[in-house]
Design an enzyme around this catalytic site. Structure first.
Site, mmCIF file in Angstrom:
data_model
loop_
_atom_site.group_PDB
_atom_site.id
_atom_site.type_symbol
_atom_site.label_atom_id
_atom_site.label_comp_id
_atom_site.label_asym_id
_atom_site.label_seq_id
_atom_site.Cartn_x
_atom_site.Cartn_y
_atom_site.Cartn_z
ATOM 1 N N ASP A 96 0.844 -1.194 0.000
ATOM 2 C CA ASP A 96 0.000 0.000 0.000
ATOM 3 C C ASP A 96 0.877 1.241 0.000
ATOM 4 O O ASP A 96 2.094 1.153 0.197
ATOM 5 C CB ASP A 96 -0.979 0.001 1.196
ATOM 6 C CG ASP A 96 -0.353 -0.525 2.488
ATOM 7 O OD1 ASP A 96 0.886 -0.533 2.597
ATOM 8 O OD2 ASP A 96 -1.101 -0.912 3.402
ATOM 9 N N ASN A 103 -7.978 -4.667 14.160
ATOM 10 C CA ASN A 103 -9.350 -4.940 13.701
ATOM 11 C C ASN A 103 -9.373 -5.948 12.551
ATOM 12 O O ASN A 103 -10.392 -6.108 11.891
ATOM 13 C CB ASN A 103 -10.022 -3.628 13.267
ATOM 14 C CG ASN A 103 -9.285 -2.961 12.103
ATOM 15 O OD1 ASN A 103 -8.319 -3.500 11.584
ATOM 16 N ND2 ASN A 103 -9.753 -1.796 11.710
ATOM 17 N N GLU A 143 -9.830 -2.232 5.324
ATOM 18 C CA GLU A 143 -10.446 -2.213 6.652
ATOM 19 C C GLU A 143 -11.656 -3.152 6.670
ATOM 20 O O GLU A 143 -12.126 -3.577 5.603
ATOM 21 C CB GLU A 143 -10.884 -0.781 6.992
ATOM 22 C CG GLU A 143 -9.737 0.240 7.040
ATOM 23 C CD GLU A 143 -8.780 0.034 8.225
ATOM 24 O OE1 GLU A 143 -9.049 -0.807 9.107
ATOM 25 O OE2 GLU A 143 -7.753 0.732 8.254
HETATM 26 C C1 F6R Z 1 1.418 -2.188 6.250
HETATM 27 C C2 F6R Z 1 -0.014 -2.256 6.349
HETATM 28 C C3 F6R Z 1 -0.778 -2.526 7.614
HETATM 29 C C4 F6R Z 1 0.027 -3.196 8.719
HETATM 30 C C5 F6R Z 1 -0.819 -3.412 9.971
HETATM 31 C C6 F6R Z 1 0.005 -3.928 11.129
HETATM 32 O O1 F6R Z 1 1.836 -1.935 4.904
HETATM 33 O O2 F6R Z 1 -0.646 -2.075 5.366
HETATM 34 O O3 F6R Z 1 -1.902 -3.292 7.300
HETATM 35 O O4 F6R Z 1 0.523 -4.421 8.271
HETATM 36 O O5 F6R Z 1 -1.444 -2.220 10.347
HETATM 37 O O6 F6R Z 1 0.943 -2.970 11.494
HETATM 38 P P1 F6R Z 1 2.093 -3.284 12.547
HETATM 39 O O7 F6R Z 1 2.913 -4.393 11.962
HETATM 40 O O8 F6R Z 1 2.878 -2.016 12.683
HETATM 41 O O9 F6R Z 1 1.417 -3.704 13.808
#
Ligand code: F6R
Length: 248
Positions: free
Chosen positions: A74, A139, A146
């Site tokens: 992303d 979540n 999301e």
């Molecule tokens: C990262 C992304 C997010 C993270 C998720 C977990 O490119 O798109 O979906 O993988 O929010 O984040 P962390 O690993 O920092 O807990």
């Protein structure tokens, strides 16, 4: 290792973050060859695995070139080119430069973000990603998909939820600086990778991990889509696996 009935996602539980990193690095390297494309998530969860791969390459225990290209999961919309918080910059800094990977991602400054998202989705599909590295949101989000995202969603422009913006504000000087939109690979795009390796650490991820593995395959938990992938892994520590007493 626990494997829920009827699900194909495999859950590998390790004692600590170092072991999680080692197992994830094994799974990633096993899926790679020097010409392949890998899908790379930002965030804290994959950092140990990225470091471990770099360490093995430097130690000569992994091939000098583990892949040719890294594809972003992303990217924020609207950050200036080269901004330290753009995911292209983060991925270069944290893994791609050390491995000599060419980084490919959506242009976060494209004049027509919808067209750019579509273009990037096509590029990822054509790249035939060998392994997609993933983290998971509290979540259950995957990338910026999301809860509520269609399980076959395409790569697209999304508005970030306020929770996600607040979670990510720690990297910026203020909440106001956190972009409001991003381009994310869709769940359908992510599912095209030949292997999925999702890494989760810590008790705060336990509910999401449980829903992803044992809940219904449902947009309410985007990560539950891994249950439908023929070669997917969740690599977690004991706390993220919900084992009582872990990580306290
Ligand atoms: C990262 C992304 C997010 C993270 C998720 C977990 O490119 O798109 O979906 O993988 O929010 O984040 P962390 O690993 O920092 O807990």
């Amino acid at each position: 290792m626990t494997q829920p009935l009827g699900a194909t996602a495999r859950h590998l539980v390790r004692d600590d973050a170092d072991q999680v990193a080692a197992t994830a690095a094994d799974l990633i390297l096993e899926a790679c060859d020097d010409e392949c494309s890998v899908g790379l998530a930002t965030g804290s969860s994959p950092l140990g695995a990225y470091d471990e791969i770099v360490r093995r390459v430097r130690a000569g225990t992994a091939p000098r070139r583990v892949a040719r290209r890294g594809y972003l999961l992303d990217e924020y919309l609207g950050l200036p080119v080269g901004d330290r918080n753009s995911y292209a910059s983060v991925i270069r800094r944290e893994v791609a430069d050390a491995l000599g990977l060419e980084v490919r991602g959506p242009d976060g400054q494209a004049a027509d973000p919808d067209a750019e998202a579509e273009r990037y989705g096509r590029e990822v599909a054509e790249a035939r990603v060998a392994v997609q590295v993933l983290g998971i949101g509290r979540n259950g989000h995957l990338g910026f998909n999301e809860p509520g995202s269609a399980l076959d969603s395409r790569t697209r422009v999304v508005r970030l939820t306020e929770t996600t913006r607040r979670d990510n504000a720690r990297f910026f000087d203020s909440l106001a600086e956190v972009p409001t939109h991003a381009i994310t690979q869709g769940l359908g795009t992510i599912m095209q990778a030949r292997r999925l390796v999702l890494i989760a650490l810590g008790e705060r991820k336990a509910d999401a991990v449980r829903a992803a593995l044992h809940g219904p395959v449902d947009p309410a938990c985007p990560a539950s889509v891994l249950q439908r992938h023929p070669d997917s892994y969740l690599v977690t520590d004991r706390a993220a696996a919900g084992e009582p007493g872990a990580d306290r």
